[in-house]
Design a protein around this motif. Structure first.
Motif, PDB file in Angstrom:
ATOM      1  N   THR A  49      -0.326   6.385   3.928  1.00  0.00           N
ATOM      2  CA  THR A  49       0.238   7.698   4.266  1.00  0.00           C
ATOM      3  C   THR A  49       1.704   7.639   4.695  1.00  0.00           C
ATOM      4  OG1 THR A  49      -0.675   7.415   6.504  1.00  0.00           O
ATOM      5  CG2 THR A  49      -1.983   8.686   4.935  1.00  0.00           C
ATOM      6  N   MET A  50       2.195   6.445   4.996  1.00  0.00           N
ATOM      7  CA  MET A  50       3.570   6.295   5.488  1.00  0.00           C
ATOM      8  C   MET A  50       4.585   6.739   4.435  1.00  0.00           C
ATOM      9  SD  MET A  50       5.364   2.799   6.864  1.00  0.00           S
ATOM     10  CE  MET A  50       5.047   1.958   5.296  1.00  0.00           C
ATOM     11  N   GLY A  51       4.516   6.123   3.254  1.00  0.00           N
ATOM     12  CA  GLY A  51       5.446   6.491   2.194  1.00  0.00           C
ATOM     13  C   GLY A  51       5.182   7.886   1.671  1.00  0.00           C
ATOM     14  N   ALA A  52       3.913   8.291   1.669  1.00  0.00           N
ATOM     15  CA  ALA A  52       3.554   9.607   1.157  1.00  0.00           C
ATOM     16  C   ALA A  52       4.213  10.716   1.969  1.00  0.00           C
ATOM     17  CB  ALA A  52       2.038   9.765   1.181  1.00  0.00           C
ATOM     18  N   VAL A  53       4.151  10.619   3.293  1.00  0.00           N
ATOM     19  CA  VAL A  53       4.728  11.648   4.150  1.00  0.00           C
ATOM     20  C   VAL A  53       6.235  11.723   3.957  1.00  0.00           C
ATOM     21  CG1 VAL A  53       5.251  12.221   6.542  1.00  0.00           C
ATOM     22  CG2 VAL A  53       2.910  11.676   5.883  1.00  0.00           C
ATOM     23  N   GLN A  54       6.894  10.566   3.918  1.00  0.00           N
ATOM     24  CA  GLN A  54       8.352  10.568   3.771  1.00  0.00           C
ATOM     25  C   GLN A  54       8.773  11.100   2.404  1.00  0.00           C
ATOM     26  OE1 GLN A  54      10.293   6.909   5.800  1.00  0.00           O
ATOM     27  NE2 GLN A  54       8.256   6.239   5.216  1.00  0.00           N
ATOM     28  N   SER A  55       8.119  10.633   1.357  1.00  0.00           N
ATOM     29  CA  SER A  55       8.477  11.049   0.003  1.00  0.00           C
ATOM     30  C   SER A  55       8.217  12.536  -0.213  1.00  0.00           C
ATOM     31  CB  SER A  55       7.678  10.221  -1.016  1.00  0.00           C
ATOM     32  OG  SER A  55       7.938  10.659  -2.326  1.00  0.00           O
ATOM     33  N   LEU A  56       7.039  13.020   0.174  1.00  0.00           N
ATOM     34  CA  LEU A  56       6.705  14.425  -0.022  1.00  0.00           C
ATOM     35  C   LEU A  56       7.564  15.336   0.846  1.00  0.00           C
ATOM     36  CD1 LEU A  56       2.811  14.673  -0.360  1.00  0.00           C
ATOM     37  CD2 LEU A  56       4.551  15.293  -2.048  1.00  0.00           C
ATOM     38  N   SER A  57       7.912  14.885   2.043  1.00  0.00           N
ATOM     39  CA  SER A  57       8.752  15.703   2.913  1.00  0.00           C
ATOM     40  C   SER A  57      10.118  15.925   2.273  1.00  0.00           C
ATOM     41  CB  SER A  57       8.917  15.029   4.281  1.00  0.00           C
ATOM     42  OG  SER A  57       7.685  14.948   4.957  1.00  0.00           O
ATOM     43  N   ARG A  58      10.693  14.857   1.726  1.00  0.00           N
ATOM     44  CA  ARG A  58      12.013  14.960   1.093  1.00  0.00           C
ATOM     45  C   ARG A  58      11.966  15.886  -0.112  1.00  0.00           C
ATOM     46  NH1 ARG A  58      14.908   9.434  -0.520  1.00  0.00           N
ATOM     47  NH2 ARG A  58      13.140   9.276  -1.958  1.00  0.00           N
ATOM     48  N   SER A  59      10.958  15.732  -0.971  1.00  0.00           N
ATOM     49  CA  SER A  59      10.887  16.550  -2.187  1.00  0.00           C
ATOM     50  C   SER A  59      10.523  18.002  -1.868  1.00  0.00           C
ATOM     51  CB  SER A  59       9.893  15.950  -3.174  1.00  0.00           C
ATOM     52  OG  SER A  59       8.588  15.886  -2.615  1.00  0.00           O
ATOM     53  N   THR A  60       9.648  18.210  -0.872  1.00  0.00           N
ATOM     54  CA  THR A  60       9.280  19.573  -0.490  1.00  0.00           C
ATOM     55  C   THR A  60      10.483  20.330   0.049  1.00  0.00           C
ATOM     56  OG1 THR A  60       7.025  18.861   0.042  1.00  0.00           O
ATOM     57  CG2 THR A  60       7.740  20.980   0.934  1.00  0.00           C
ATOM     58  N   TYR A  61      11.264  19.672   0.885  1.00  0.00           N
ATOM     59  CA  TYR A  61      12.462  20.311   1.422  1.00  0.00           C
ATOM     60  C   TYR A  61      13.429  20.676   0.296  1.00  0.00           C
ATOM     61  CZ  TYR A  61      16.557  21.078   4.393  1.00  0.00           C
ATOM     62  OH  TYR A  61      17.655  21.618   5.011  1.00  0.00           O
TER      63      TYR A  61
ATOM     64  N   VAL B 275       0.835  -1.195   0.000  1.00  0.00           N
ATOM     65  CA  VAL B 275       0.000   0.000   0.000  1.00  0.00           C
ATOM     66  C   VAL B 275       0.877   1.255   0.000  1.00  0.00           C
ATOM     67  CG1 VAL B 275      -1.786   1.269   1.263  1.00  0.00           C
ATOM     68  CG2 VAL B 275      -1.883  -1.214   1.139  1.00  0.00           C
ATOM     69  N   GLY B 276       2.067   1.150   0.642  1.00  0.00           N
ATOM     70  CA  GLY B 276       2.982   2.287   0.683  1.00  0.00           C
ATOM     71  C   GLY B 276       3.422   2.722  -0.697  1.00  0.00           C
ATOM     72  N   ILE B 277       3.626   1.771  -1.607  1.00  0.00           N
ATOM     73  CA  ILE B 277       3.993   2.104  -2.991  1.00  0.00           C
ATOM     74  C   ILE B 277       2.889   2.944  -3.629  1.00  0.00           C
ATOM     75  CG2 ILE B 277       4.503   1.161  -5.270  1.00  0.00           C
ATOM     76  CD1 ILE B 277       5.558  -1.353  -3.853  1.00  0.00           C
ATOM     77  N   LEU B 278       1.646   2.488  -3.459  1.00  0.00           N
ATOM     78  CA  LEU B 278       0.497   3.201  -4.008  1.00  0.00           C
ATOM     79  C   LEU B 278       0.375   4.586  -3.388  1.00  0.00           C
ATOM     80  CD1 LEU B 278      -2.115   3.248  -5.702  1.00  0.00           C
ATOM     81  CD2 LEU B 278      -3.272   2.170  -3.755  1.00  0.00           C
ATOM     82  N   GLY B 279       0.568   4.660  -2.078  1.00  0.00           N
ATOM     83  CA  GLY B 279       0.433   5.931  -1.382  1.00  0.00           C
ATOM     84  C   GLY B 279       1.449   6.963  -1.818  1.00  0.00           C
ATOM     85  N   ALA B 280       2.703   6.538  -2.020  1.00  0.00           N
ATOM     86  CA  ALA B 280       3.748   7.471  -2.443  1.00  0.00           C
ATOM     87  C   ALA B 280       3.400   8.103  -3.782  1.00  0.00           C
ATOM     88  CB  ALA B 280       5.089   6.747  -2.521  1.00  0.00           C
ATOM     89  N   TYR B 281       2.897   7.293  -4.727  1.00  0.00           N
ATOM     90  CA  TYR B 281       2.556   7.820  -6.041  1.00  0.00           C
ATOM     91  C   TYR B 281       1.272   8.644  -6.016  1.00  0.00           C
ATOM     92  CZ  TYR B 281       6.204   5.355  -8.633  1.00  0.00           C
ATOM     93  OH  TYR B 281       7.407   4.952  -9.136  1.00  0.00           O
ATOM     94  N   LEU B 282       0.281   8.204  -5.242  1.00  0.00           N
ATOM     95  CA  LEU B 282      -0.973   8.943  -5.166  1.00  0.00           C
ATOM     96  C   LEU B 282      -0.765  10.350  -4.605  1.00  0.00           C
ATOM     97  CD1 LEU B 282      -3.637   6.328  -3.959  1.00  0.00           C
ATOM     98  CD2 LEU B 282      -3.477   7.448  -6.190  1.00  0.00           C
ATOM     99  N   PHE B 283       0.020  10.450  -3.534  1.00  0.00           N
ATOM    100  CA  PHE B 283       0.241  11.762  -2.936  1.00  0.00           C
ATOM    101  C   PHE B 283       1.179  12.614  -3.777  1.00  0.00           C
ATOM    102  CE2 PHE B 283      -1.950  10.107   0.700  1.00  0.00           C
ATOM    103  CZ  PHE B 283      -2.419  11.222   1.368  1.00  0.00           C
ATOM    104  N   ALA B 284       2.070  11.984  -4.563  1.00  0.00           N
ATOM    105  CA  ALA B 284       2.893  12.753  -5.497  1.00  0.00           C
ATOM    106  C   ALA B 284       2.000  13.400  -6.552  1.00  0.00           C
ATOM    107  CB  ALA B 284       3.931  11.850  -6.152  1.00  0.00           C
ATOM    108  N   LYS B 285       1.014  12.638  -7.044  1.00  0.00           N
ATOM    109  CA  LYS B 285       0.061  13.190  -8.008  1.00  0.00           C
ATOM    110  C   LYS B 285      -0.811  14.259  -7.360  1.00  0.00           C
ATOM    111  CE  LYS B 285       1.131  10.717 -11.623  1.00  0.00           C
ATOM    112  NZ  LYS B 285       1.706  11.372 -12.840  1.00  0.00           N
ATOM    113  N   LEU B 286      -1.209  14.003  -6.112  1.00  0.00           N
ATOM    114  CA  LEU B 286      -2.039  14.977  -5.402  1.00  0.00           C
ATOM    115  C   LEU B 286      -1.290  16.296  -5.216  1.00  0.00           C
ATOM    116  CD1 LEU B 286      -4.694  15.516  -3.870  1.00  0.00           C
ATOM    117  CD2 LEU B 286      -3.548  14.670  -1.799  1.00  0.00           C
ATOM    118  N   SER B 287       0.001  16.212  -4.929  1.00  0.00           N
ATOM    119  CA  SER B 287       0.796  17.420  -4.729  1.00  0.00           C
ATOM    120  C   SER B 287       0.901  18.227  -6.023  1.00  0.00           C
ATOM    121  CB  SER B 287       2.198  17.062  -4.221  1.00  0.00           C
ATOM    122  OG  SER B 287       2.957  16.413  -5.218  1.00  0.00           O
ATOM    123  N   GLU B 288       0.868  17.536  -7.182  1.00  0.00           N
ATOM    124  CA  GLU B 288       0.900  18.249  -8.461  1.00  0.00           C
ATOM    125  C   GLU B 288      -0.374  19.059  -8.675  1.00  0.00           C
ATOM    126  OE1 GLU B 288       1.528  15.409 -11.525  1.00  0.00           O
ATOM    127  OE2 GLU B 288       3.548  14.833 -10.853  1.00  0.00           O
TER     128      GLU B 288
END
Length: 470
Positions: free
Chosen positions: A361-373, A307-320
């Motif tokens: 949300t686990m992968g999403a928070v980590q991935s988005l935090s790194r890219s946002t910074y 689910v973490g794989i799906l979450g990382a990509y979903l929130f990356a798209k959401l951030s766009e």
């Protein structure tokens, strides 16, 4: 004080979005993510629960003359490891920026973690004390290497691809770690077919984790650019150690002119405190509080990864679509609900449903935090490793406080449920700080050049269009 040697920006020598380089970079996630999955989240905590007990099998151990719950000892060991790396990483990353030895430091921490991970093969009840320190060394190696790994992101990728490349790295990590975990489970659950005792097969999985980590790390080591950020003449400068401290002090001064960066670091410090604590204690919570069987725990952990794989990509798209800070705010709000649900969760469907939401949300928070910074950092900074050391220190100090408070509350109240509920405070604070970034430009236009300490705001307009928060 000796004058500082001029620095040449690493980005000028590295081709952005080079497929060979970016693909190689993501393979370090593939290599080292086996540590948080096998050691942090699944096999090791379960094995720890069988070894860190007294003669009657109770969750009580004697460690260096102190009697305490074995589960609390594990959280304290994690706290100590991250406190140690938080202390030394600013020094090491500033040295890496100034001396141009970023890849070297990445390799050193990688091999330290992988070797210590393999050393857990010797963990038994009789070796609890030394094995605890070996576990600490493995954690230091893992977290230390991440600093230098993350700092490559703004050097090898264009800003518009930060989110997708960061998400791809996390996804590679999820996939690779799941593959090894399945292999370890085949070895552990089928130990009789291999003529092995279950405990020995479990310890053998720790050895395989270290080998996997060091082995696949050779791919990024071969493809990442050599010595990024090396200043001219640094190899002949005998004072490069002291200059490492000067570079770190320069970044501190630059932060005074970057209010958005400080706001984000404060938000990240608080909400990530809760995220990381849940990730580190989830398995021991399921084992000791919910009394879940090993098979159920492992299935849950595999569910988290998928689910973490799906979450990382979903929130990356959401951030766009809605912006980084809004996407992060939604993720943090969901984590608040997770804390409340965690207090009441029981065996059965509710536990698996909660695990699915955590994974999303686990992968999403980590991935988005790194890219946002990476977006808020000054563009084309020669001090990327030093900037990411602050990011890392914030994360590590958060883990120290989060895991320490979790262990103390559980030890005092006698219930991990109270500890889980208390984490909601961290998410409330983090969400509040994130909301202060709404509608603001992510990157501060003053002091965009990190090669010098910025003075007053420039009179001329900034030509590049900064990323914006929505």
């Amino acid at each position: 004080m000796a004058p500082t040697t001029p620095v040449t920006a690493a980005t000028s020598a590295v081709e952005k979005d080079n497929k060979r380089i970016t693909r190689g970079w993501t393979f370090y996630d593939w290599a080292n993510s086996v540590y948080p999955l096998v050691i942090t989240s699944s096999v090791f905590p379960i094995y720890w629960g069988t070894q860190a007990v007294d003669a009657q099998g109770k969750d009580i151990v004697n460690f260096l003359g102190y009697t305490l719950p074995g589960s609390s000892l594990l959280t304290y060991a994690i706290s100590f490891a991250f406190l140690l790396i938080a202390i030394v990483s600013p020094f090491l990353t500033s040295l890496a920026d100034y001396s141009g030895r970023k890849k070297l430091f990445l390799q050193v921490f990688c091999y330290l973690g992988a070797t210590a991970c393999a050393g857990l093969f010797f963990f038994t009840k009789g070796t609890l004390v030394p094995s605890t320190f070996v576990f600490i060394a493995a954690t230091v190696g893992f977290s230390g290497s991440i600093v230098f790994y993350n700092s490559y992101l703004p050097e090898i990728s264009s800003e518009e691809k930060f989110d997708s490349l960061s998400a791809r790295g996390f996804s590679m990590g999820y996939i690779g770690s799941v593959i090894l975990l399945v292999l370890c489970l085949v070895l552990i659950e089928g130990h009789e077919h291999f003529g092995l005792e279950k405990a020995f097969a479990t310890r053998l999985s720790f050895l395989l984790t270290g080998i996997w980590w060091a082995g696949f790390a050779q791919i990024p080591f071969a493809t990442l650019p050599a010595d990024p950020g090396r200043p001219a003449g640094s190899t002949n400068d005998s004072s490069w150690v002291l200059n490492g401290f000067r570079e770190l002090g320069k970044v501190w001064a630059e932060l005074e002119h970057q209010p958005n960066l400080k706001r984000f670091l404060l938000a990240y410090f608080t909400y990530n405190m809760g995220v990381q604590t849940v990730m580190y204690v989830a398995t021991i919570f399921g084992d000791k509080v919910l009394n879940l069987e090993t098979q159920a725990l492992i299935i849950t952990i595999l569910l988290l990864q998928i689910v973490g794989i799906l979450g990382a990509y979903l929130f990356a798209k959401l951030s766009e679509r809605i912006g980084n800070t809004r996407a992060l705010s939604w993720a943090v709000f969901i984590w608040m609900l997770i804390c409340v649900a965690g207090y009441f969760v029981q065996k059965g469907w509710s536990f698996f449903a909660l695990a699915a939401v955590i994974g999303l949300t686990m992968g999403a928070v980590q991935s988005l935090s790194r890219s946002t910074y990476s977006k808020i950092m000054p563009e084309n900074s020669p001090n990327n490793a030093a900037y990411f050391s602050f990011f890392d220190v914030v994360e590590k100090l958060g883990i120290v406080i989060g895991t320490l408070s979790f262990g103390v509350i559980a030890q005092i109240t006698g219930s991990m449920r109270n500890s889980i509920l208390s984490l909601i405070v961290f998410f409330i604070l983090g969400l509040g700080f994130l909301l202060t970034l709404r509608g603001k430009k992510l990157r501060d236009t003053t002091g965009a050049d990190a090669s010098t300490v910025p003075g007053p705001p420039p009179a001329s307009p900034v030509t590049s269009t900064p990323a914006t928060a929505k």
